[in-house]
Scaffold this active site. Structure first.
Site, PDB file in Angstrom:
ATOM      1  N   CYS A 111       0.838  -1.199   0.000  1.00 33.42           N
ATOM      2  CA  CYS A 111       0.000   0.000   0.000  1.00 33.42           C
ATOM      3  C   CYS A 111       0.874   1.251   0.000  1.00 33.42           C
ATOM      4  CB  CYS A 111      -0.969   0.006   1.180  1.00 33.42           C
ATOM      5  SG  CYS A 111      -0.303   0.670   2.714  1.00 33.42           S
ATOM      6  N   GLU A 112       0.423   2.249  -0.739  1.00 37.54           N
ATOM      7  CA  GLU A 112       1.228   3.466  -0.853  1.00 37.54           C
ATOM      8  C   GLU A 112       1.145   4.334   0.402  1.00 37.54           C
ATOM      9  OE1 GLU A 112      -0.241   5.539  -4.270  1.00 37.54           O
ATOM     10  OE2 GLU A 112      -1.836   6.525  -3.150  1.00 37.54           O
ATOM     11  N   HIS A 113       0.190   4.063   1.276  1.00 42.30           N
ATOM     12  CA  HIS A 113       0.072   4.896   2.477  1.00 42.30           C
ATOM     13  C   HIS A 113       1.051   4.491   3.577  1.00 42.30           C
ATOM     14  CE1 HIS A 113      -4.297   5.646   1.072  1.00 42.30           C
ATOM     15  NE2 HIS A 113      -3.481   6.562   0.617  1.00 42.30           N
ATOM     16  N   HIS A 114       1.371   3.189   3.650  1.00 39.15           N
ATOM     17  CA  HIS A 114       2.247   2.710   4.733  1.00 39.15           C
ATOM     18  C   HIS A 114       3.413   1.862   4.241  1.00 39.15           C
ATOM     19  CE1 HIS A 114      -1.860   3.191   6.432  1.00 39.15           C
ATOM     20  NE2 HIS A 114      -1.230   3.649   7.500  1.00 39.15           N
TER      21      HIS A 114
ATOM     22  N   GLN B  56      -5.699  -0.581  -3.602  1.00 42.95           N
ATOM     23  CA  GLN B  56      -6.421  -1.698  -4.219  1.00 42.95           C
ATOM     24  C   GLN B  56      -7.326  -1.225  -5.359  1.00 42.95           C
ATOM     25  OE1 GLN B  56      -7.861  -4.859  -1.580  1.00 42.95           O
ATOM     26  NE2 GLN B  56      -9.648  -5.044  -2.916  1.00 42.95           N
TER      27      GLN B  56
ATOM     28  N   HIS C  16      -5.109  -5.978   4.035  1.00 44.58           N
ATOM     29  CA  HIS C  16      -4.071  -4.956   4.041  1.00 44.58           C
ATOM     30  C   HIS C  16      -3.351  -4.983   5.384  1.00 44.58           C
ATOM     31  CE1 HIS C  16      -6.504  -2.476   0.844  1.00 44.58           C
ATOM     32  NE2 HIS C  16      -6.382  -3.751   0.547  1.00 44.58           N
TER      33      HIS C  16
ATOM     34  N   CYS D 219      -1.631  -2.902   6.851  1.00 40.86           N
ATOM     35  CA  CYS D 219      -1.771  -1.672   7.641  1.00 40.86           C
ATOM     36  C   CYS D 219      -3.095  -1.635   8.390  1.00 40.86           C
ATOM     37  CB  CYS D 219      -1.616  -0.445   6.746  1.00 40.86           C
ATOM     38  SG  CYS D 219      -2.799  -0.365   5.399  1.00 40.86           S
TER      39      CYS D 219
END
Ligand SMILES: [Zn+2]
Length: 193
Positions: free
Chosen positions: A87-90, A129, A157, A159
């Site tokens: 995931c690009e956030h974490h 996703q 996910h 995260c």
């Protein structure tokens, strides 16, 4: 297939950054268990982010191996392709992911292994996703030259399951439906069922 790798300079930046993270966490990057970690992480990123070095158009060109199919155009469904992504956030792992692809051929059919390779390559990026789902649909549309495409993705996910709200087993489901799949709920049900 051209094999694109991280440059020496890119690898060095990753190694230096990982060393700094280890230091910031209060650990000793020189100790036995950690001394090769920055090098290993750079090698891992080279592999798991390979798809960041290709555009969707380039991925379509790489896997554009179709065979002609005349006559009636029945639905083709490929279910439960296993993939991993981050995931690009974490930069956390997205796992237990399954991709399902359906399309109505317009004279062209793509090999099963090519669909798997496309899904794999799209996932080898910092992703969401929702974007994985749309990227696969975009690439298939370029290759199959039809809008009648549906892509469904489900996954866990890291995260969400290993930190924060901690809900192991909570699956996220996303789908993109275009052409006849957008118009026909019965067809969507057939794919998802
Ligand atoms: Zn995340």
């Amino acid at each position: 297939m051209v094999n694109r790798h991280l440059t020496e300079e890119q690898r060095n930046i990753i190694k230096e950054s990982v060393t700094n993270i280890l230091k910031a966490l209060g650990d000793d990057p020189e100790r036995e268990g950690l001394k090769d970690t920055p090098e290993r992480v750079a090698g891992m990123y080279d592999e798991v982010f390979e798809g960041m070095r290709y555009t969707n158009e380039e991925i379509a060109a790489l896997f554009d191996k179709c065979f002609e199919k005349s006559g009636s155009s029945d639905i083709v469904i490929v279910k439960d392709i296993d993939v991993f992504s981050y995931c690009e956030h974490h930069i956390a792992l997205m796992y237990n992911m399954k991709v399902t692809v359906a399309y109505i051929p317009k004279g062209r059919v793509i090999g099963l292994s090519k669909i798997c390779r496309i899904a794999d390559m799209v996932c080898k990026r910092l992703q969401l996703q929702e974007r994985i789902t749309a990227d696969i649909a975009d690439i298939l549309e370029m290759i199959l030259k039809t809008e009648d495409i549906m892509v469904a993705v489900e996954g866990e996910h890291g995260c969400m399951t290993s930190r924060g709200i901690k809900k192991p087993g909570a699956k996220t489901q996303t789908y993109v439906s275009r052409g006849v799949f957008k118009k026909d709920p019965g067809l969507r049900k057939e794919v998802l069922g």
